[in-house]
Write a protein that holds these residues in place. Sequence first.
Motif, short mmCIF file in Angstrom:
data_model
loop_
_atom_site.label_atom_id
_atom_site.label_comp_id
_atom_site.label_asym_id
_atom_site.label_seq_id
_atom_site.Cartn_x
_atom_site.Cartn_y
_atom_site.Cartn_z
N ALA A 125 0.83 -1.20 0.00
CA ALA A 125 0.00 0.00 0.00
C ALA A 125 0.87 1.25 0.00
O ALA A 125 2.01 1.24 0.47
CB ALA A 125 -0.91 -0.01 1.22
N ARG A 126 0.31 2.34 -0.50
CA ARG A 126 1.02 3.60 -0.60
C ARG A 126 0.11 4.75 -0.17
O ARG A 126 -1.10 4.59 -0.06
CB ARG A 126 1.49 3.83 -2.05
N MET A 127 0.72 5.90 0.00
CA MET A 127 -0.02 7.12 0.32
C MET A 127 0.01 8.03 -0.90
O MET A 127 1.03 8.11 -1.60
CB MET A 127 0.61 7.83 1.52
N SER A 128 -1.08 8.74 -1.16
CA SER A 128 -1.14 9.66 -2.29
C SER A 128 -0.80 11.07 -1.84
O SER A 128 -1.35 11.57 -0.85
CB SER A 128 -2.54 9.65 -2.91
N GLY A 129 0.09 11.72 -2.56
CA GLY A 129 0.45 13.10 -2.25
C GLY A 129 0.93 13.25 -0.83
O GLY A 129 1.73 12.45 -0.33
N THR A 130 0.42 14.26 -0.14
CA THR A 130 0.74 14.44 1.27
C THR A 130 -0.28 13.76 2.19
O THR A 130 -0.25 13.94 3.40
CB THR A 130 0.81 15.95 1.62
N GLY A 131 -1.17 12.93 1.61
CA GLY A 131 -2.19 12.25 2.38
C GLY A 131 -3.41 13.15 2.55
O GLY A 131 -3.42 14.29 2.12
N ALA A 132 -4.46 12.62 3.16
CA ALA A 132 -4.53 11.47 4.02
C ALA A 132 -4.85 10.16 3.31
O ALA A 132 -4.83 9.10 3.94
CB ALA A 132 -5.60 11.72 5.07
#
Length: 287
Positions: free
Chosen positions: A237-244
């Motif tokens: 799994a990954r985070m997009s941009g600065t999140g959330a």
Amino acid sequence: MPNDAPFSAGFAWPAPAKINLFLHVTGRREDGYHTLQTLFQFVDLVDHLRFHQRGDGQITLQTPLADINHDDNLIVRAARRLAAVSGAPIGVDIELDKRIPVGAGLGGGSSNAATTLIALNRLWNLGFPADELADIGLPLGADIPVFVRGHAAWAEGIGERLSPIDLPEPWYLLLLPPVTVATATVFADPALERAHARVQFEDYSSGICVNDCEPVTTRLFPPVAEALAWLRRFGPARMSGTGACVFLEAENRAAAETLAAQADPAWRPTVVRGLNRSPLAAIMRGL
């Protein structure tokens, strides 16, 4: 003209979300902007905007968002900037059907601004080409050019140097923890990695690329860390941009929906499809 035609007042102009398949911070310019490398792909989570022309030159957003001042909303700022650059005296009332969460790292505000530029360029008969619209939008947000151009892209600079790319279009499970992440807060954090060595697409394909904002966001916003840890039980799994927002590629739609059913409802699990072409670009090709 039927009310679903792109020139009619009732037409719902789409503004899709994006995900960052990775995000490296490679430096910081003298003006304070950070230089990046990232890979953008659209997803079929979409806001919609409707535009109603008026003759007095006033620009108003009829459906304002909580906690965002009317005049600070990127929709309003984009419309006013286009009017100023073009000298167009026409005003507009804008309605927003908001489905992309604010502060989720999905580019909703930038996408809304890009759709506003494209729609008003058509409705006001201004004739700006896409490259000029992207330049007009860039001072408002570094993600705006990719939404204007409407193609998945490898991005560099502050996000404006785009190389269109065709990727697989898998199903994703998005988790949207109930926090709002301010991009400026993450990029101001002294712990942020700011000297990531530049990479090539082959490096992304080999799986070595990451999101440099993730350590900062997960420290500042524990619900993001919790959602990401849960999702990583099932894959990378990954985070997009600065999140959330955090996300995981699924084998197919059914697999994504099965996993969504197991997720904490507080994370607002959402199943989406990756898109190389924005639904907005598809409309513009048909005009």
